[in-house]
Design a protein around this motif. Sequence first.
Motif, PDB file in Angstrom:
ATOM      1  N   GLU A 198      11.653   1.904  -3.844  1.00 31.31           N
ATOM      2  CA  GLU A 198      11.115   0.648  -3.309  1.00 31.31           C
ATOM      3  C   GLU A 198      12.177  -0.106  -2.527  1.00 31.31           C
ATOM      4  O   GLU A 198      11.897  -0.683  -1.461  1.00 31.31           O
ATOM      5  CB  GLU A 198      10.585  -0.217  -4.448  1.00 31.31           C
ATOM      6  CG  GLU A 198       9.303   0.298  -5.077  1.00 31.31           C
ATOM      7  CD  GLU A 198       8.837  -0.577  -6.217  1.00 31.31           C
ATOM      8  OE1 GLU A 198       9.619  -1.475  -6.625  1.00 31.31           O
ATOM      9  OE2 GLU A 198       7.702  -0.386  -6.703  1.00 31.31           O
ATOM     10  N   THR A 205      12.583   1.580   0.771  1.00 29.76           N
ATOM     11  CA  THR A 205      11.447   1.277   1.650  1.00 29.76           C
ATOM     12  C   THR A 205      11.559  -0.124   2.239  1.00 29.76           C
ATOM     13  O   THR A 205      11.286  -0.334   3.436  1.00 29.76           O
ATOM     14  CB  THR A 205      10.137   1.414   0.863  1.00 29.76           C
ATOM     15  OG1 THR A 205      10.035   2.742   0.333  1.00 29.76           O
ATOM     16  CG2 THR A 205       8.939   1.148   1.747  1.00 29.76           C
ATOM     17  N   ASP A 206      11.969  -1.097   1.444  1.00 23.85           N
ATOM     18  CA  ASP A 206      12.132  -2.463   1.945  1.00 23.85           C
ATOM     19  C   ASP A 206      13.220  -2.517   3.024  1.00 23.85           C
ATOM     20  O   ASP A 206      13.054  -3.200   4.050  1.00 23.85           O
ATOM     21  CB  ASP A 206      12.475  -3.408   0.794  1.00 23.85           C
ATOM     22  CG  ASP A 206      11.326  -3.532  -0.203  1.00 23.85           C
ATOM     23  OD1 ASP A 206      10.185  -3.227   0.182  1.00 23.85           O
ATOM     24  OD2 ASP A 206      11.587  -3.923  -1.359  1.00 23.85           O
ATOM     25  N   SER A 239      11.838  -0.969   6.168  1.00 19.09           N
ATOM     26  CA  SER A 239      10.872  -1.863   6.802  1.00 19.09           C
ATOM     27  C   SER A 239      11.569  -2.996   7.545  1.00 19.09           C
ATOM     28  O   SER A 239      11.180  -3.346   8.671  1.00 19.09           O
ATOM     29  CB  SER A 239       9.917  -2.429   5.749  1.00 19.09           C
ATOM     30  OG  SER A 239       9.198  -1.396   5.105  1.00 19.09           O
ATOM     31  N   GLN A 255       0.076  -8.396   4.709  1.00 14.87           N
ATOM     32  CA  GLN A 255      -0.301  -7.181   5.420  1.00 14.87           C
ATOM     33  C   GLN A 255      -1.326  -7.548   6.493  1.00 14.87           C
ATOM     34  O   GLN A 255      -2.447  -7.928   6.187  1.00 14.87           O
ATOM     35  CB  GLN A 255      -0.891  -6.148   4.455  1.00 14.87           C
ATOM     36  CG  GLN A 255       0.055  -5.681   3.375  1.00 14.87           C
ATOM     37  CD  GLN A 255       1.186  -4.843   3.928  1.00 14.87           C
ATOM     38  OE1 GLN A 255       1.060  -4.195   4.961  1.00 14.87           O
ATOM     39  NE2 GLN A 255       2.316  -4.862   3.250  1.00 14.87           N
ATOM     40  N   SER A 301      -7.698  -1.223  10.313  1.00 17.24           N
ATOM     41  CA  SER A 301      -7.187  -1.431   8.951  1.00 17.24           C
ATOM     42  C   SER A 301      -8.220  -0.991   7.921  1.00 17.24           C
ATOM     43  O   SER A 301      -9.425  -1.028   8.165  1.00 17.24           O
ATOM     44  CB  SER A 301      -6.835  -2.900   8.728  1.00 17.24           C
ATOM     45  OG  SER A 301      -5.761  -3.286   9.555  1.00 17.24           O
ATOM     46  N   LEU A 320      -5.289  -1.041  -2.027  1.00 18.46           N
ATOM     47  CA  LEU A 320      -4.455  -0.632  -0.905  1.00 18.46           C
ATOM     48  C   LEU A 320      -4.970  -1.292   0.370  1.00 18.46           C
ATOM     49  O   LEU A 320      -6.171  -1.244   0.665  1.00 18.46           O
ATOM     50  CB  LEU A 320      -4.458   0.887  -0.738  1.00 18.46           C
ATOM     51  CG  LEU A 320      -4.088   1.726  -1.966  1.00 18.46           C
ATOM     52  CD1 LEU A 320      -4.157   3.204  -1.635  1.00 18.46           C
ATOM     53  CD2 LEU A 320      -2.716   1.345  -2.482  1.00 18.46           C
ATOM     54  N   ASP A 323      -4.253  -0.847   4.240  1.00 12.47           N
ATOM     55  CA  ASP A 323      -3.580   0.101   5.141  1.00 12.47           C
ATOM     56  C   ASP A 323      -2.657   1.025   4.351  1.00 12.47           C
ATOM     57  O   ASP A 323      -1.513   1.279   4.735  1.00 12.47           O
ATOM     58  CB  ASP A 323      -2.798  -0.646   6.231  1.00 12.47           C
ATOM     59  CG  ASP A 323      -3.706  -1.116   7.351  1.00 12.47           C
ATOM     60  OD1 ASP A 323      -4.817  -0.569   7.472  1.00 12.47           O
ATOM     61  OD2 ASP A 323      -3.311  -2.033   8.083  1.00 12.47           O
ATOM     62  N   PHE A 324      -3.166   1.489   3.204  1.00 13.01           N
ATOM     63  CA  PHE A 324      -2.468   2.444   2.333  1.00 13.01           C
ATOM     64  C   PHE A 324      -1.186   1.863   1.740  1.00 13.01           C
ATOM     65  O   PHE A 324      -0.328   2.617   1.273  1.00 13.01           O
ATOM     66  CB  PHE A 324      -2.139   3.737   3.095  1.00 13.01           C
ATOM     67  CG  PHE A 324      -3.359   4.385   3.694  1.00 13.01           C
ATOM     68  CD1 PHE A 324      -4.238   5.095   2.902  1.00 13.01           C
ATOM     69  CD2 PHE A 324      -3.623   4.266   5.040  1.00 13.01           C
ATOM     70  CE1 PHE A 324      -5.368   5.693   3.446  1.00 13.01           C
ATOM     71  CE2 PHE A 324      -4.747   4.853   5.597  1.00 13.01           C
ATOM     72  CZ  PHE A 324      -5.624   5.571   4.799  1.00 13.01           C
ATOM     73  N   ARG A 325      -1.063   0.563   1.722  1.00 11.95           N
ATOM     74  CA  ARG A 325       0.066  -0.104   1.068  1.00 11.95           C
ATOM     75  C   ARG A 325      -0.472  -0.931  -0.086  1.00 11.95           C
ATOM     76  O   ARG A 325      -1.411  -1.713   0.094  1.00 11.95           O
ATOM     77  CB  ARG A 325       0.827  -0.995   2.051  1.00 11.95           C
ATOM     78  CG  ARG A 325       1.517  -0.227   3.170  1.00 11.95           C
ATOM     79  CD  ARG A 325       2.357  -1.140   4.022  1.00 11.95           C
ATOM     80  NE  ARG A 325       3.055  -0.414   5.071  1.00 11.95           N
ATOM     81  CZ  ARG A 325       3.919  -0.973   5.918  1.00 11.95           C
ATOM     82  NH1 ARG A 325       4.165  -2.278   5.842  1.00 11.95           N
ATOM     83  NH2 ARG A 325       4.506  -0.240   6.838  1.00 11.95           N
ATOM     84  N   PRO A 326       0.091  -0.779  -1.285  1.00  8.13           N
ATOM     85  CA  PRO A 326      -0.461  -1.502  -2.440  1.00  8.13           C
ATOM     86  C   PRO A 326      -0.178  -2.997  -2.357  1.00  8.13           C
ATOM     87  O   PRO A 326       0.898  -3.429  -1.930  1.00  8.13           O
ATOM     88  CB  PRO A 326       0.267  -0.859  -3.635  1.00  8.13           C
ATOM     89  CG  PRO A 326       1.541  -0.334  -3.056  1.00  8.13           C
ATOM     90  CD  PRO A 326       1.232   0.091  -1.650  1.00  8.13           C
TER      91      PRO A 326
END
Length: 310
Positions: free
Chosen positions: A96, A99-100, A103, A195, A201, A211, A213-216
């Motif tokens: 995580e 990923t941050d 991003s 998001q 979307s 989710l 756009d497939f992001r929780p």
Amino acid sequence: MSDERDERERPARVFTPDFLTELFRNPLDPGYADAAARRRESPPPAWRAGSARTVTVVVLVLLGFLLAVAYKQTMEDEPGRSQARSGLVAQIKEREGETDQLSARADQLREEVGRQRDAALGDSAAARLRDLEAGTGLGRVRGDGVVVRLADAPDDADAVTGAGAGPPRVLYSDLQGVANALWSAGAEAIAINGQRLTATSTIRSAGEAILVDFRPVTGPYEVAAIGPGSMKRRFEQSRNAALMREVAEKTGLSFGVRETDDLTLPAAPEPQLRYAEPPVSPSSSPSGDRSASPGSSGSRTSPSPSGGGR
């Protein structure tokens, strides 16, 4: 005389108790009483009673031994399971964090690309491109708008009255309905927990997770929208808002709408669109056989900077 003789010859009536009366009067089966009487008359030998007690003690000892072995094995395996669980949690947190960081780096590169593009384009072309990005969700926007907040209900359903019965969690369909109602109320840009939503979307569920756009995204959920001043009134008059208020009253979900000044919505990540191309028409060979060109087997797709359909 004849009447008296008939009465003497008539058999006497015998009243038998019914089944329920007999059951309550003698609840114990006669066989149990006979067995108890036989045991009193001829008691079993002492060795039989002693052997029964011995077997009982041996069985109890074996059960206790098996329980002790199972407990010991479980306690010996617990450190390994705890260590494996801790390792997985650490890996998840590490991923995580990566990923941050990626991003944030992608946002910085996007801003740098935007500055270089604006410098290369003219003022009018750059302004038109920024307007297009804001309308499609690929650009960051600011303005006044509305925030719709939804949160899961506390798990305190009344077992007697049934109050609080129903799904106490916010469903993905609730977010879908709120977003669609905001679009209908005149929203120009919408984001769910940061998001940004675009024309491609998706709002779906994977198990108990939601989710976007497939992001929780996790609760509480805030659906922020930028639009005209009448957006809040039109949204509150919509069917979806009335439905959410009814659901909140029945299940205890938190549902609220408020106006917000100077709202900022981030840009959506660039999706990846695929464009279909018509197949090349087959050409006939001199011998009459049809030979297909390499592209005639079907439509081809080529990657592009934008993303899939809903």
